[in-house]
Design an enzyme around this catalytic site. Structure first.
Site, short mmCIF file in Angstrom:
data_model
loop_
_atom_site.label_atom_id
_atom_site.label_comp_id
_atom_site.label_asym_id
_atom_site.label_seq_id
_atom_site.Cartn_x
_atom_site.Cartn_y
_atom_site.Cartn_z
N SER A 138 40.91 39.41 39.26
CA SER A 138 41.36 40.12 40.06
C SER A 138 40.66 40.06 41.06
O SER A 138 41.46 40.86 42.98
CB SER A 138 42.40 41.77 39.72
OG SER A 138 41.51 42.37 39.85
N LYS A 185 44.97 50.92 42.06
CA LYS A 185 43.64 50.61 43.08
C LYS A 185 43.83 50.91 44.94
O LYS A 185 43.25 50.87 45.33
CB LYS A 185 43.78 49.10 43.47
CG LYS A 185 43.94 47.94 41.95
CD LYS A 185 44.07 46.73 41.75
CE LYS A 185 43.12 46.01 40.41
NZ LYS A 185 43.43 44.89 40.55
#
Length: 803
Positions: free
Chosen positions: A681, A724
């Site tokens: 990511s 996140k």
């Protein structure tokens, strides 16, 4: 005086005998230890070695007096005498003839007696031949039946012609008591002695025959060589013959009554009765009996037929869950849904819930609150570090120290068959040569199979379908796929600042005040101070560090109250907070971040929650080498290679020369190098940092991004978006760039975070650069920073924005 008695005026030392009667003709060893007896033997050795052997009437008498001895004994000659270390004597005596005591006289230190010699007249052998023959036949049978008798004993007896001597030879072999032996010794008439001995032998033979018959019956029931079991079976057969029952049958009767009273399933009741029958047949003190007794104790201690009644009042359950926890709306709603279905359906298999989230977000306490809301018993089973399959399925009873598995033990402790069982830290189980406990849990956590869970120790099908299983884990990917497939995963991403404040005020502070002996009025801690503690002293998804910091304030308050008195108040303000907690560990991110060239903010997901990850790129003169540092995993290294390949392939569109990479080396670094990092990511963040360093365009300071990059510049979806985004919110970042295919995950993000941040959904790296990079090269300023001019127009694909 009997006509067979003759006067012999000899005076002989007397040797009293305990537990022994000696017949004429016997040669016997005797251990002499009593002082008077030792001196009597020594006196005989000084003379003609003759002694008078008299049996004691009271066997336990240590120093018998003349009246405590029988008055008819045997004259014996001392053949051998050996002195032992303890001053005792071991003597070998040969019995000669019967003698009757006339009187006793006491020497200086031993006993003497004057006695008559009994000269017995033997009748003619033909007159007693029938009786003698019957005695010999009885003795022959006795020798044959008695395994302790040597065959030579009968041969020696058959060679004796005199009836009286034959009787004296046979009498010592019989297991008679001292009075019965003495009576035979005092029977002077040989015919009477032969008759009395024949009667005693006939009784002995009957007992030996009965014993042999019992041994034959027992031998058919037991295996060869099992001596202990043989003795018990022999005893049991004797009890059956005599119509007796042992005391151990009382315990068996009580166990049988308990089995009949319990509401056990048919299979379990049959198993219990079968094991009880085995216990009755085994020796009470044997190892087998102990194992069976332990098994029955476990089996009968299970809560057969016991179920707690569920509280199906949804309002009350919602109130309890709200009282115990702030936030966590999804798991609370899932429990209320389960109660609603139970209210409509009587029989419902228990769901398998899996709470996944970082440490300290309340997974374990939430499970305990669920049990309280439902009115069920609660049991927690910790699986962290478990690597033995027997911990789940139990040990087989063939092993020493075997016991049931943790699930069966949990049911015993809970006292019902429908508790809430928490399987804590399910992602931290291990595997070794003792088996795979995660695979053993497949049957437990499958609603279609756990109605017949098999425990190795019980060897029975146990119904676990009514149990509400709740599992917890920090990392979902560390749970094996087949096991994860059987559970309903509910993610607990962490708490917002407002939720942490609510938890601190409603739960943590009252608990800490009680633990530190403080009253609420003695500590002044307002919401503003708590918010400062959360932002500058903790940076976590849960509230464990917050609780530790609050405990520090409580200790300071306790010391203040002790010093100043019970009415003193410890007031914590924003100004004096650092005095109690020290220098803040974290500074406000808004003041930290500035536009920089070659530095991008990535978003990472860890077992402790989301993190903002700074990615740095610097250029050096060289030949195009790529240096990667920061303890990167293989996947993240591949992402860096892919980002560099995309930049090289699009050098022209970025305003770079085609051979830029041949004249300089590129170094990509992720700070906090001691912490391992991996995952795809960070791809678009690495590409952004590379483009920034190569083009000289700074990265906007209020932007963080996450997404996987391909060689063609496509942005692929990622996981952990809730964690996140929460990390970005805690860090004060308000612009997030995420993959377009993660749009479906936006609804899962807390409303507070959605309102505070702007989410840009992108599908290509060109869109990322348009949003993240300033439009014009930055001019360096003193100290290596860059001045960012006003934004210029940047041409590129339009992006979708969602706020």
């Amino acid at each position: 005086m009997n006509k067979n008695e003759t006067i012999n005026g000899d005076t002989l030392p007397v040797l009293p005998l305990r537990d022994m009667v000696v017949f004429p003709g016997m040669v016997v060893p005797v251990l002499v230890g009593r002082p008077r007896s030792v001196r009597a033997v020594e006196e005989a050795m000084r003379g003609d070695r003759r002694l008078l052997l008299l049996a004691q009437k009271a066997q336990g008498k240590e120093d018998p007096q003349p009246g405590e001895l029988y008055d008819l004994g045997v004259e014996a000659e001392v053949l051998q005498s050996v002195r032992l270390p303890d001053n005792a004597l071991r003597v070998l005596l040969e019995a000669k003839e019967r003698r009757r005591v006339l009187s006793f006289s006491k020497a200086s230190s031993w006993m003497e007696s004057k006695s008559l010699s009994l000269a017995l007249t033997e009748p003619a052998a033909p007159a007693l031949e029938p009786a003698t023959g019957a005695l010999l036949r009885l003795f022959e049978e006795f020798v044959r039946l008695n395994p302790r008798m040597a065959p030579e004993a009968y041969q020696n007896a058959s060679s004796v012609a005199e009836p009286g001597r034959l009787a004296d030879l046979i009498a010592p072999h019989l297991s008679l008591k001292v009075p019965e032996r003495q009576k035979l010794l005092e029977t002077l008439d040989p015919a009477q002695r032969v008759a009395a001995l024949s009667a005693a032998l006939a009784t002995e033979n009957q007992l030996l025959n009965l014993q042999r018959q019992l041994q034959g019956k027992v031998r058919k029931r037991i295996e060869k060589g099992q001596r202990e079991a043989f003795l018990h079976e022999q005893m049991k057969t004797i009890q059956q013959e005599l119509g007796q029952r042992g005391e151990d049958l009382n315990e068996a009767r009580e166990l049988r009554q308990r089995i009949e009273k319990l509401a056990m399933p048919k299979e379990a009741k049959e198993k219990a009765l079968k094991e009880l029958t085995r216990m009755e047949r085994s020796q009470p003190m044997s190892a087998e009996s102990t194992v069976i007794r332990s098994y029955l104790d476990v089996l009968l201690s299970l809560p057969w037929g016991k179920h707690t009644k569920d509280r199906l009042d949804l309002k009350n359950a919602a109130k309890i869950l709200e009282e115990d926890h702030a936030g966590l709306e999804k798991p609370k709603g899932r429990v209320l849904e389960h109660l609603a279905v139970r209210k409509l359906v009587d029989q419902l298999k228990g769901p398998i819930l899996c709470f996944v989230g970082p440490p300290g977000v309340g997974k374990t306490s939430l499970a305990r609150s669920i049990a309280r809301a439902m009115g069920r018993k609660f049991e927690r089973i910790s699986l962290g570090g478990v690597r033995d399959e027997a911990e789940i399925r139990g040990h087989r009873r063939t092993y020493i120290g075997s016991m049931p598995g943790r699930l069966i033990q949990g049911l015993r402790r809970a006292g019902s068959f429908n508790p809430v069982i928490l399987l804590d830290e399910i992602d931290k189980m291990s595997t070794d040569f003792r088996g795979d406990p995660a695979s053993a849990l497949l049957e437990v956590l499958d609603p279609e199979q756990n109605n017949a869970f098999s425990d190795h120790y019980l060897d029975l099908a146990i119904d676990l379908s009514q149990v509400l299983f709740i599992t917890t884990a920090n990392l979902l990917y560390e749970i094996p796929g087949p096991l994860r497939d059987r559970m309903e995963v509910i993610e607990l991403p962490g708490y917002l600042d407002d939720e942490k404040i609510a938890i601190a005020q409603r739960f943590l502070l009252p608990k800490l005040l009680k633990a530190h002996g403080l009253k609420a009025s003695q500590l002044d801690l307002d919401e503003g101070v708590l918010r400062q503690v959360i932002r500058e002293y903790t940076r976590e998804a849960g509230v464990r560090e917050l609780e530790r910091q609050m405990a520090t304030l409580c200790r300071k308050a306790a010391k203040h109250v002790v010093d100043k008195g019970a009415k003193a108040v410890f007031k914590v303000t924003l100004e004096n907070l650092s005095v109690s907690l020290g220098i803040p560990k974290f500074q406000k991110d808004e003041t930290e971040r500035e536009e920089q060239v070659g530095v991008a903010n990535g978003l990472a997901w860890t077992g402790a929650g989301g993190e903002v990850l700074s990615i740095e790129v610097t250029l050096m003169p060289g030949k195009g080498a790529l240096v990667l540092t920061g303890t990167l995993g293989d996947v993240m290294k591949e992402s860096a290679q892919a980002a560099l390949s995309w930049v090289r392939s699009h050098a022209a569109s970025l305003g770079l020369s085609k051979d830029f990479y041949t004249r300089q080396d590129i170094h990509i670094h992720l700070p906090e190098g001691a912490t391992p990092k991996d995952g795809p990511s960070a791809g678009i963040a690495m590409a952004t940092a590379l483009a920034s360093a190569l083009t000289g365009r700074a990265v906007k300071r209020d932007v963080a991004m996450t997404g996987e990059i391909t060689l063609r510049g496509n942005v692929l979806p990622i996981g952990g978006l809730k964690e996140k985004s929460l990390a970005a919110h805690r860090s004060g970042i308000h612009t997030l760039i995420i993959p377009r295919k993660n749009r479906k995950d936006l609804d899962e993000i807390a409303e507070t975070v959605r309102k505070d941040a702007k989410f840009h959904l992108v599908s290509s790296i060109e869109q990322v650069l348009e949003l993240a990079l300033e439009k014009k090269k930055a001019t360096p300023k003193k100290g290596g920073r860059v001045e960012v001019p006003a934004a210029l127009k940047w041409t590129g694909d339009a992006t979708q924005a969602w706020a």
